[in-house]
Design an enzyme around this catalytic site. Sequence first.
Site, PDB file in Angstrom:
ATOM      1  N   ASP A 178      -5.992 -13.529  -3.088  1.00  8.11           N
ATOM      2  CA  ASP A 178      -5.450 -13.407  -1.733  1.00  8.11           C
ATOM      3  C   ASP A 178      -5.686 -14.720  -0.999  1.00  8.11           C
ATOM      4  O   ASP A 178      -6.829 -15.083  -0.680  1.00  8.11           O
ATOM      5  CB  ASP A 178      -6.133 -12.257  -0.969  1.00  8.11           C
ATOM      6  CG  ASP A 178      -5.523 -10.902  -1.308  1.00  8.11           C
ATOM      7  OD1 ASP A 178      -4.598 -10.851  -2.149  1.00  8.11           O
ATOM      8  OD2 ASP A 178      -5.962  -9.899  -0.713  1.00  8.11           O
TER       9      ASP A 178
ATOM     10  N   ASP B 116     -12.146 -11.294  10.974  1.00  6.11           N
ATOM     11  CA  ASP B 116     -11.092 -11.461   9.968  1.00  6.11           C
ATOM     12  C   ASP B 116      -9.820 -11.990  10.630  1.00  6.11           C
ATOM     13  O   ASP B 116      -9.095 -11.249  11.284  1.00  6.11           O
ATOM     14  CB  ASP B 116     -10.827 -10.068   9.367  1.00  6.11           C
ATOM     15  CG  ASP B 116      -9.918 -10.107   8.166  1.00  6.11           C
ATOM     16  OD1 ASP B 116      -9.781 -11.175   7.557  1.00  6.11           O
ATOM     17  OD2 ASP B 116      -9.374  -9.045   7.836  1.00  6.11           O
TER      18      ASP B 116
ATOM     19  N   ASP C 114      -2.209 -13.094   1.774  1.00  5.49           N
ATOM     20  CA  ASP C 114      -2.657 -11.919   2.530  1.00  5.49           C
ATOM     21  C   ASP C 114      -3.007 -12.361   3.944  1.00  5.49           C
ATOM     22  O   ASP C 114      -4.171 -12.531   4.285  1.00  5.49           O
ATOM     23  CB  ASP C 114      -3.864 -11.271   1.843  1.00  5.49           C
ATOM     24  CG  ASP C 114      -4.166  -9.922   2.463  1.00  5.49           C
ATOM     25  OD1 ASP C 114      -3.341  -9.446   3.262  1.00  5.49           O
ATOM     26  OD2 ASP C 114      -5.222  -9.350   2.170  1.00  5.49           O
TER      27      ASP C 114
ATOM     28  N   MET D 148       2.014  -6.126  -7.667  1.00  3.79           N
ATOM     29  CA  MET D 148       0.733  -5.471  -7.342  1.00  3.79           C
ATOM     30  C   MET D 148       0.959  -4.291  -6.409  1.00  3.79           C
ATOM     31  O   MET D 148       1.833  -4.326  -5.547  1.00  3.79           O
ATOM     32  CB  MET D 148      -0.191  -6.515  -6.694  1.00  3.79           C
ATOM     33  CG  MET D 148      -1.540  -6.029  -6.222  1.00  3.79           C
ATOM     34  SD  MET D 148      -1.552  -5.384  -4.528  1.00  3.79           S
ATOM     35  CE  MET D 148      -2.274  -6.766  -3.638  1.00  3.79           C
TER      36      MET D 148
ATOM     37  N   ASP E 258       2.362   1.764   3.368  1.00  2.66           N
ATOM     38  CA  ASP E 258       3.275   0.765   3.947  1.00  2.66           C
ATOM     39  C   ASP E 258       4.705   1.230   3.685  1.00  2.66           C
ATOM     40  O   ASP E 258       5.620   0.934   4.450  1.00  2.66           O
ATOM     41  CB  ASP E 258       3.152  -0.607   3.257  1.00  2.66           C
ATOM     42  CG  ASP E 258       1.778  -1.229   3.393  1.00  2.66           C
ATOM     43  OD1 ASP E 258       1.049  -0.864   4.322  1.00  2.66           O
ATOM     44  OD2 ASP E 258       1.449  -2.088   2.541  1.00  2.66           O
TER      45      ASP E 258
ATOM     46  N   HIS F  36     -12.152 -13.779   3.389  1.00  3.45           N
ATOM     47  CA  HIS F  36     -13.326 -12.905   3.266  1.00  3.45           C
ATOM     48  C   HIS F  36     -14.560 -13.690   2.849  1.00  3.45           C
ATOM     49  O   HIS F  36     -15.658 -13.448   3.351  1.00  3.45           O
ATOM     50  CB  HIS F  36     -13.046 -11.771   2.276  1.00  3.45           C
ATOM     51  CG  HIS F  36     -11.960 -10.843   2.745  1.00  3.45           C
ATOM     52  ND1 HIS F  36     -11.494  -9.799   1.998  1.00  3.45           N
ATOM     53  CD2 HIS F  36     -11.248 -10.820   3.908  1.00  3.45           C
ATOM     54  CE1 HIS F  36     -10.541  -9.163   2.665  1.00  3.45           C
ATOM     55  NE2 HIS F  36     -10.367  -9.775   3.820  1.00  3.45           N
TER      56      HIS F  36
ATOM     57  N   GLU G  71     -11.489  -6.161  -4.552  1.00  2.94           N
ATOM     58  CA  GLU G  71     -11.481  -7.159  -3.474  1.00  2.94           C
ATOM     59  C   GLU G  71     -12.668  -6.952  -2.543  1.00  2.94           C
ATOM     60  O   GLU G  71     -12.834  -5.879  -1.961  1.00  2.94           O
ATOM     61  CB  GLU G  71     -10.170  -7.052  -2.685  1.00  2.94           C
ATOM     62  CG  GLU G  71     -10.103  -8.026  -1.517  1.00  2.94           C
ATOM     63  CD  GLU G  71      -8.780  -7.972  -0.774  1.00  2.94           C
ATOM     64  OE1 GLU G  71      -7.823  -7.359  -1.285  1.00  2.94           O
ATOM     65  OE2 GLU G  71      -8.721  -8.533   0.336  1.00  2.94           O
TER      66      GLU G  71
ATOM     67  N   GLU H 106     -10.482 -13.056  -1.792  1.00  3.77           N
ATOM     68  CA  GLU H 106      -9.683 -13.474  -0.628  1.00  3.77           C
ATOM     69  C   GLU H 106     -10.403 -14.601   0.097  1.00  3.77           C
ATOM     70  O   GLU H 106     -11.580 -14.490   0.428  1.00  3.77           O
ATOM     71  CB  GLU H 106      -9.439 -12.297   0.333  1.00  3.77           C
ATOM     72  CG  GLU H 106      -8.767 -12.780   1.616  1.00  3.77           C
ATOM     73  CD  GLU H 106      -8.264 -11.704   2.544  1.00  3.77           C
ATOM     74  OE1 GLU H 106      -7.717 -10.695   2.048  1.00  3.77           O
ATOM     75  OE2 GLU H 106      -8.402 -11.892   3.775  1.00  3.77           O
TER      76      GLU H 106
ATOM     77  N   HIS I 132       0.874  -1.179   0.000  1.00  2.00           N
ATOM     78  CA  HIS I 132       0.000   0.000   0.000  1.00  2.00           C
ATOM     79  C   HIS I 132       0.906   1.223   0.000  1.00  2.00           C
ATOM     80  O   HIS I 132       1.971   1.194   0.630  1.00  2.00           O
ATOM     81  CB  HIS I 132      -0.816   0.126   1.290  1.00  2.00           C
ATOM     82  CG  HIS I 132      -1.791  -0.955   1.543  1.00  2.00           C
ATOM     83  ND1 HIS I 132      -1.471  -2.092   2.214  1.00  2.00           N
ATOM     84  CD2 HIS I 132      -3.118  -1.030   1.267  1.00  2.00           C
ATOM     85  CE1 HIS I 132      -2.550  -2.849   2.319  1.00  2.00           C
ATOM     86  NE2 HIS I 132      -3.561  -2.231   1.755  1.00  2.00           N
TER      87      HIS I 132
ATOM     88  N   ASP J 188      -7.189 -13.871   9.073  1.00  3.97           N
ATOM     89  CA  ASP J 188      -5.977 -13.761   8.246  1.00  3.97           C
ATOM     90  C   ASP J 188      -4.866 -14.729   8.658  1.00  3.97           C
ATOM     91  O   ASP J 188      -3.709 -14.333   8.847  1.00  3.97           O
ATOM     92  CB  ASP J 188      -5.439 -12.315   8.277  1.00  3.97           C
ATOM     93  CG  ASP J 188      -6.263 -11.368   7.409  1.00  3.97           C
ATOM     94  OD1 ASP J 188      -6.923 -11.835   6.461  1.00  3.97           O
ATOM     95  OD2 ASP J 188      -6.230 -10.157   7.687  1.00  3.97           O
TER      96      ASP J 188
ATOM     97  N   LYS K 167     -15.191  -7.860   0.778  1.00  2.00           N
ATOM     98  CA  LYS K 167     -15.174  -8.341   2.163  1.00  2.00           C
ATOM     99  C   LYS K 167     -16.552  -8.012   2.738  1.00  2.00           C
ATOM    100  O   LYS K 167     -17.059  -6.921   2.483  1.00  2.00           O
ATOM    101  CB  LYS K 167     -14.057  -7.637   2.944  1.00  2.00           C
ATOM    102  CG  LYS K 167     -13.836  -8.180   4.341  1.00  2.00           C
ATOM    103  CD  LYS K 167     -12.639  -7.487   4.994  1.00  2.00           C
ATOM    104  CE  LYS K 167     -12.406  -8.045   6.383  1.00  2.00           C
ATOM    105  NZ  LYS K 167     -11.279  -7.381   7.064  1.00  2.00           N
TER     106      LYS K 167
HETATM  107  C1  GLT Z   1      -5.952  -5.293   4.543  1.00  5.20           C
HETATM  108  C2  GLT Z   1      -7.094  -6.186   4.165  1.00  5.20           C
HETATM  109  C3  GLT Z   1      -6.752  -7.039   3.019  1.00  5.20           C
HETATM  110  C4  GLT Z   1      -6.538  -6.281   1.742  1.00  5.20           C
HETATM  111  C5  GLT Z   1      -5.359  -5.411   1.795  1.00  5.20           C
HETATM  112  C6  GLT Z   1      -5.313  -4.568   0.543  1.00  5.20           C
HETATM  113  S1  GLT Z   1      -5.192  -4.535   3.235  1.00  5.20           S
HETATM  114  O1  GLT Z   1      -4.997  -5.994   5.240  1.00  5.20           O
HETATM  115  O2  GLT Z   1      -7.454  -6.998   5.291  1.00  5.20           O
HETATM  116  O3  GLT Z   1      -7.684  -8.058   2.806  1.00  5.20           O
HETATM  117  O4  GLT Z   1      -6.247  -7.211   0.733  1.00  5.20           O
HETATM  118  O5  GLT Z   1      -5.792  -3.296   0.727  1.00  5.20           O
HETATM  119 MN    MN Z   2      -6.902  -9.212   1.107  1.00  8.37          MN
HETATM  120 MN    MN Z   3      -8.390 -10.398   5.255  1.00  5.75          MN
END
Ligand code: GLT
Ligand code: MN
Ligand code: MN
Length: 387
Positions: free
Chosen positions: A244, A254, A286, A87, A56, A219, A180, A216, A53, A256, A182
């Site tokens: 992702d 979330d 991700d 990306m 970042d 998500h 993307e 993702e 980003h 991750d 969510k």
């Molecule tokens: C963030 C989010 C991710 C996205 C990223 C891209 S940032 O961490 O949870 O799922 O892919 O903006």
């Molecule tokens: Mn993501």
């Molecule tokens: Mn996520």
Amino acid sequence: MYEPKPEHKFTFGLWTVGNRGADPFGGPVRAGLSPVELLHLLAEVGAYGVNYHDNDLIPIDATPSERAQIIKEFKQVLADSGLKVPMATTNLFSDPIFKDGAFTSSDARVRNYALQKTMINMDLGAELGAEVYVFWGGREGTESDATKSALESLKHFRESINFLCEYSLAQGYDYKFALEAKPNEPRGDIYLPTSGAMLGFIATLDHPQMVGVNPEMAHEHMAGLNFMHAVAQAWDAGKLFHIDLNDQNYVRFDQDWRFGMQSLKQSFFLVKLLEDVGYQGSRHFDAHAMRTEDYEGVKDFARGCMRSYLIFKEKAAQFNADSSIQSLLAEIHSENNSLQPFAGAFSLEKANKIKTFAFDRQKIAARGLRYEKLDQLTNELLMGVRS
Ligand code: GLT
Ligand code: MN
Ligand code: MN
């Protein structure tokens, strides 16, 4: 074996290995590493590339000379390490200005600031070689639908993506945009909550061919959905521009987690799909290390994501070559072709034949499909007892 190689296209975001383990109930547990230190870490574990980003890499309030210095150092380490930047994306969620969204904010100043921030980072991304630009609208939503119109928000979002497509074309950038989805978090509800919803939205854009999705795993799992099915739909539509990979329990916040940590079977069928169709894009992880870890644990996390992918890939090849599984599949599908003359393009003649055909309903329904056996064989393959 299971060593990551450049052709595997394994990538991580700066924000993933750089995640310091903060959550809503506690602060960071790891000291921050600089972007350059993170590049060294990624090179050490064998990643192909790094995604970022804008913030970042460059703090939101950096001066022009600080910005130039950061970019110069970053480029140098990219060149030395061989890491690619496939990306780029924009942080449109951390700063308080985005507290009620970015492109879907009701405030034109916020929407235009979001455009400004995105265009500036598209310039940098293009300079670093990025071909995909991701849009994750983390704050594009509501807590209360008394606060803004969902229709107006969609209109604003469409206008912004259209504008940025034109900007990309005008600059000659050749970006592919990847939206993307969510379902929620950080907002109560986020607009366009699933990859399927994004695909529907893309069809309403001025340049739909430039825009695809970045599904993702976590998500779709938060929404209780089958991720592989979402990815298959995106692939079928020619819209799988990025992916992702991570993991998490169904219908939770979330999480991750490391790819392959929780959903072994779902991850297996996902990797099998990507490998069977010949997906050529990045395999982006991700995710982040558990809060219990130091930076050795962060490396274990990153290596684990890539290693699990490669093990699933091997299992997918094993599934495709397993004679018991394949002969069972052939047997299951053996009668599929019996009405072949009726398949394919419509004709009135065909329609009349189908309308008058004598189907033996009871006989067709009475046939056992042997899915118990097939699924058990699949599980045994995954559990490592089939060779
Ligand atoms: C963030 C989010 C991710 C996205 C990223 C891209 S940032 O961490 O949870 O799922 O892919 O903006
Ligand atoms: Mn993501
Ligand atoms: Mn996520």
